[in-house]
Design an enzyme around this catalytic site. Structure first.
Site, PDB file in Angstrom:
ATOM      1  N   GLU A 139       0.833  -1.204   0.000  1.00 14.57           N
ATOM      2  CA  GLU A 139       0.000   0.000   0.000  1.00 14.57           C
ATOM      3  C   GLU A 139       0.861   1.245   0.000  1.00 14.57           C
ATOM      4  OE1 GLU A 139      -2.252   0.840   3.763  1.00 14.57           O
ATOM      5  OE2 GLU A 139      -1.376  -1.062   4.399  1.00 14.57           O
ATOM      6  N   LYS A 148       2.745   4.508   0.883  1.00 12.91           N
ATOM      7  CA  LYS A 148       3.159   5.080   2.159  1.00 12.91           C
ATOM      8  C   LYS A 148       2.871   6.576   2.085  1.00 12.91           C
ATOM      9  CE  LYS A 148       7.183   5.217   5.251  1.00 12.91           C
ATOM     10  NZ  LYS A 148       6.867   6.495   5.786  1.00 12.91           N
ATOM     11  N   ASP A 176       2.764  10.399   2.900  1.00 14.13           N
ATOM     12  CA  ASP A 176       3.687  11.325   3.549  1.00 14.13           C
ATOM     13  C   ASP A 176       2.884  12.347   4.345  1.00 14.13           C
ATOM     14  OD1 ASP A 176       6.036  12.386   4.299  1.00 14.13           O
ATOM     15  OD2 ASP A 176       6.544  13.265   2.355  1.00 14.13           O
ATOM     16  N   LYS A 204      11.205   2.605  -0.042  1.00 15.14           N
ATOM     17  CA  LYS A 204      11.215   4.047  -0.253  1.00 15.14           C
ATOM     18  C   LYS A 204      11.466   4.426  -1.711  1.00 15.14           C
ATOM     19  CE  LYS A 204      10.814   6.232   3.588  1.00 15.14           C
ATOM     20  NZ  LYS A 204      11.906   6.558   4.386  1.00 15.14           N
ATOM     21  N   CYS A 216      47.259  13.233   5.253  1.00 13.32           N
ATOM     22  CA  CYS A 216      46.175  13.629   6.146  1.00 13.32           C
ATOM     23  C   CYS A 216      46.180  15.148   6.289  1.00 13.32           C
ATOM     24  CB  CYS A 216      46.377  12.965   7.505  1.00 13.32           C
ATOM     25  SG  CYS A 216      45.298  13.629   8.771  1.00 13.32           S
ATOM     26  N   CYS A 270      47.280  15.883  10.286  1.00 15.78           N
ATOM     27  CA  CYS A 270      48.600  15.617  10.876  1.00 15.78           C
ATOM     28  C   CYS A 270      49.690  15.412   9.829  1.00 15.78           C
ATOM     29  CB  CYS A 270      48.535  14.406  11.798  1.00 15.78           C
ATOM     30  SG  CYS A 270      48.405  12.843  10.906  1.00 15.78           S
ATOM     31  N   CYS A 306      44.130   7.956   7.352  1.00 11.56           N
ATOM     32  CA  CYS A 306      45.340   8.553   7.901  1.00 11.56           C
ATOM     33  C   CYS A 306      46.055   7.487   8.716  1.00 11.56           C
ATOM     34  CB  CYS A 306      44.956   9.735   8.776  1.00 11.56           C
ATOM     35  SG  CYS A 306      46.261  10.235   9.884  1.00 11.56           S
ATOM     36  N   CYS A 356      47.579  11.361  15.493  1.00 11.34           N
ATOM     37  CA  CYS A 356      46.883  12.344  14.663  1.00 11.34           C
ATOM     38  C   CYS A 356      45.840  13.038  15.524  1.00 11.34           C
ATOM     39  CB  CYS A 356      46.223  11.675  13.471  1.00 11.34           C
ATOM     40  SG  CYS A 356      45.118  12.776  12.561  1.00 11.34           S
TER      41      CYS A 356
END
Ligand code: IVH
Length: 704
Positions: free
Chosen positions: A133, A135, A137, A336, A430, A433, A448, A454
């Site tokens: 069925e 859905k 909103d 969905k 990174c 660091c 990293c 770090c």
């Protein structure tokens, strides 16, 4: 121009008023505006032009702005559009209102049906009838009927408790005040309140003309209209409903009149409820997908907004057996639709470093309205995704938002690409660091290598560790953590608990912004957290994929910190019982298991755990008190073949009664349920003197 002039005259005039005159004027305006509202909303017969009405409201607002003290309780600005949630009485739902799990792909739908077959121990080719069925909103309601009469209606709220909207829901013409025909002693009817797209557009046009609030979408309009303290306003709004399920049910009709969801929908219609006539029965996954696809094609032409399809097992007997996982039924799922989209400019790409060291690209966008929500950032997932879509800084992009998930960039408008733009180069260092950031083979994520050295990772881990749902240590903001870390005061979570011993008071008081009192408060906050429940402790460690729910599952399964730690270290060997037990925990798959085991495999993590264990009292997991079930709080082990139910059904049932289900027998085991073919576990139980029962005896014990 004329508008500016008009408001200026009004303002001048207001500026001349004395307080006494202003009070009299506000009183007169409140009465006059109310009379116009009634004429407009109740009789649908406005007495003045919209412009004249607007002028009255503007004057009222101008006076209120100058004399805020004089704002009346019945001020027109207070009555309209003010959804004051605290103004509603709270209502406890007799049966909680749950949410639904989501399916986003055909595969998710197949999995849903497969899970049901497995749970019910049906053969692979058994037909599982489901209803499909739309859905809606809108916003869900639960309406209580006693002896067929509508007595109380509530919003969903947090699922356990909602807001009393009885007076408002009664103004919806489609809502039966009395059930037609035979009614049970008590039934909670559940469904969705919504506004059609056409009515929404009309409402917004009149709201805009009046200078009143316009709504972002039909759902917000329905919610804003239903949650009005003045039910006359609700009455004036064109709200509609669809009913689809029930909550509490008592009385002669219980369990007798309908055996399937479809039959229940017929009963709803007979009682007088609008039911979505697109609901149909599907007998296979391809039929479900076909119904979903068709609904998607028809979506734009439907008079109401939908966000997917709801599938529910048609047989109510099966629904009862399937039961619930956390807050959603096993017997239903929401498939969905893909989300709403919008076009905007991608201003720049930022690389963030998470607490696990993952480098994550984030798009900074020119903010844009997507389905009623302003969006300024979107996830870019990872470097492959950027390369694959050739996403560049300065590009015009299409972004989309799906439900509550983070907005994403779905497409680049290469036709709008500015001249001289160049492909984005993903950093191999990174950004925090400057350590090498590397990608393991088969991994999509670059990480990293700086580990706890770090700042991003260490700081982020400590921040997570002290956050509200973890250790909940107040007074330690991110800025402090960063400063403590860079000065070498606190390099890991364990060092928080030794800070005071290490002459932390003097060191902290040397710092700007710290006085004796704030330092004492911080130490006090830390002292208060030396005792911590196991589930919080596990969550606080920030292990990949271990959020609060998983932490709780682990705590529930292992009971104590020592048991958990020993098992996780032993589970390094994938052939071990410990590994098997871990992956046997419902909802813990191999991927989560791998991350937990990997955490323990790192020596620096084990060192921190040892240091923490020294400083803390980690409390064993306490199973929720669940009434007087004879197995509540007990540790139960199932072994051998079960006949009446599948192993996972038996396990879920035991857990729902408050028991902990373990994979192996130990001194702590309270009960072993042994079916035919039980081997070593049965022997162990006998050796340890643990109580052993047959499946039949067990069922009798728990009452079926
Ligand atoms: S069945 C156990 N059917 O979606 C809950 N729900 O995401 C059974 N919803 O809370 C709900 N249309 O408010 C069902 N046709 C429909 C629905 C529907 C909208 C809402 C409902 C639920 C939410 C879950």
């Amino acid at each position: 121009m004329t508008k500016a002039k008009a408001s200026k005259t009004k303002a001048d005039d207001v500026a001349d008023l004395t307080e006494k005159q202003a009070a009299a004027e506000l009183k007169r305006l409140a009465a006059e505006i109310k009379a116009h509202d009634d004429a407009y909303y109740q009789q649908d017969a406005p007495a003045v032009t919209d412009a004249a009405y607007d002028a009255l409201r503007a004057r009222n607002t101008a006076i209120e702005t100058r004399f805020p003290k004089l704002i009346r309780d019945d001020s027109p600005n207070r009555r309209v559009g003010a959804a004051v949630s605290s103004g509603f009485r709270k209502v406890t739902h007799a049966v909680p209102m749950l949410s639904l799990g989501n399916a986003f792909s055909d595969e998710d739908v197949t999995d849903f049906i497969d899970r049901i077959r497995r749970f019910l121990t049906l053969p692979d080719d058994a037909v599982v009838e489901v209803t499909a069925e739309p859905k809606i909103d809108g916003l869900s309601f639960s309406a209580r009927y006693e002896e067929g009469l509508l007595t109380v209606a509530a919003t969903r709220g947090d699922g356990a408790e909602g807001e009393d909207i009885t007076a408002n829901i009664k103004t919806i013409s489609a809502m039966p005040l009395k059930l037609k025909g035979k009614a049970p002693a008590l039934i909670e009817i559940r469904g969705e309140v919504y506004m059609t797209k056409g009515d929404f557009a009309k409402l917004n046009a009149t709201q805009a003309a009046k200078g009143a609030k316009v709504f972002a979408n039909p759902r917000n309009a329905a919610a804003g209209s239903l949650r009005q303290l003045d039910s006359k306003i609700t009455a004036s709004r064109p709200l509609k409903i669809f009913a689809y399920t029930w909550g509490a049910l008592e009385g002669p009709l219980e369990g007798k009149s309908w055996d399937t969801k479809m039959e229940f929908l017929e009963q709803l219609k007979a009682w007088g409820f609008p039911v979505n006539d697109r609901t149909k029965v599907c007998e296979s996954v391809p039929e479900m997908i076909a119904a979903y696809t068709k609904l998607g094609e028809d979506r734009a032409g439907l008079p109401y907004d939908i966000d997917g399809m709801v599938y529910a097992v048609n047989s109510l007997a099966w629904q009862r057996r399937l039961g619930f996982v956390s807050r959603a039924p096993r017997w239903a799922i929401a498939h969905k639709f893909s989300a709403e989209q919008a076009e905007t400019k991608l201003e720049r790409i930022e690389i963030q470093v998470g607490r696990t060291g993952a480098l994550t690209p984030v798009a900074h966008l020119t903010p844009v309205n997507v389905g009623g929500v302003m969006v300024g950032r979107a996830t870019l997932h990872n470097e492959d995704e950027i390369a694959r879509k050739d996403i560049r800084e300065g590009d015009t992009v299409i972004i989309q938002r799906a439900g509550d998930v983070i907005p994403q960039v779905v497409e680049v408008r290469t036709d709008k690409r500015p001249k001289g733009s160049h492909a984005f180069v993903f950093p191999d260092k990174c950004p925090v660091c400057k350590s090498q950031a590397v990608r393991e083979p088969d991994e999509v994520v670059r990480r990293c290598t700086g580990g706890l050295t770090c700042a991003a990772q260490a700081v982020e881990r400590i921040r997570h560790f002290v956050s509200r749902d973890a250790f909940d240590i107040e007074g330690l903001g991110e800025k402090h953590i960063e400063a403590f870390f860079s000065d070498g005061l606190v390099k890991n979570p364990a060092e928080l608990f030794t800070l005071q011993k290490r002459d932390g008071k003097t060191k902290l008081m040397e710092r700007e912004g710290w006085g004796e009192k704030s330092v004492d408060n911080l130490f006090l906050a830390i002292e208060h957290r030396r005792t911590v429940p196991l589930e919080r402790f596990i969550f606080a460690l920030g292990i990949r994929q271990v959020g609060q729910a998983t932490a709780r599952l682990l705590a529930h399964a292992y009971g104590t910190y020592d048991a958990w730690r020993d098992a996780m270290i032993a589970a390094k060997d994938e052939a071990s019982d410990a590994y098997r037990d871990l992956t046997n925990i419902e909802q813990i798959g191999p991927s989560v298991a791998t991350d937990v085991v990997a955490f323990f495999a790192e020596k620096h993590n084990r060192d921190i755990l040892t240091a923490l264990d020294k400083e803390l009292t980690i409390e064993p997991f306490v199973a929720p008190a669940l009434g007087d079930s004879p197995i509540a709080g007990k540790i139960v082990v199932f072994t051998g073949t079960l006949v009446a139910t599948s192993r996972s059904e038996a396990k879920a049932k035991a857990q729902s009664l408050g028991a902990k289900v373990a994979g192996s027998v130990s001194k702590k085991t309270d009960l072993v349920v042994a079916g035919p073919g039980a081997g070593s576990k049965l022997k162990e139980a006998e050796a340890l003197g643990v109580k052993v029962v047959t499946e039949e005896e067990y069922l009798a014990l728990i009452g079926g």
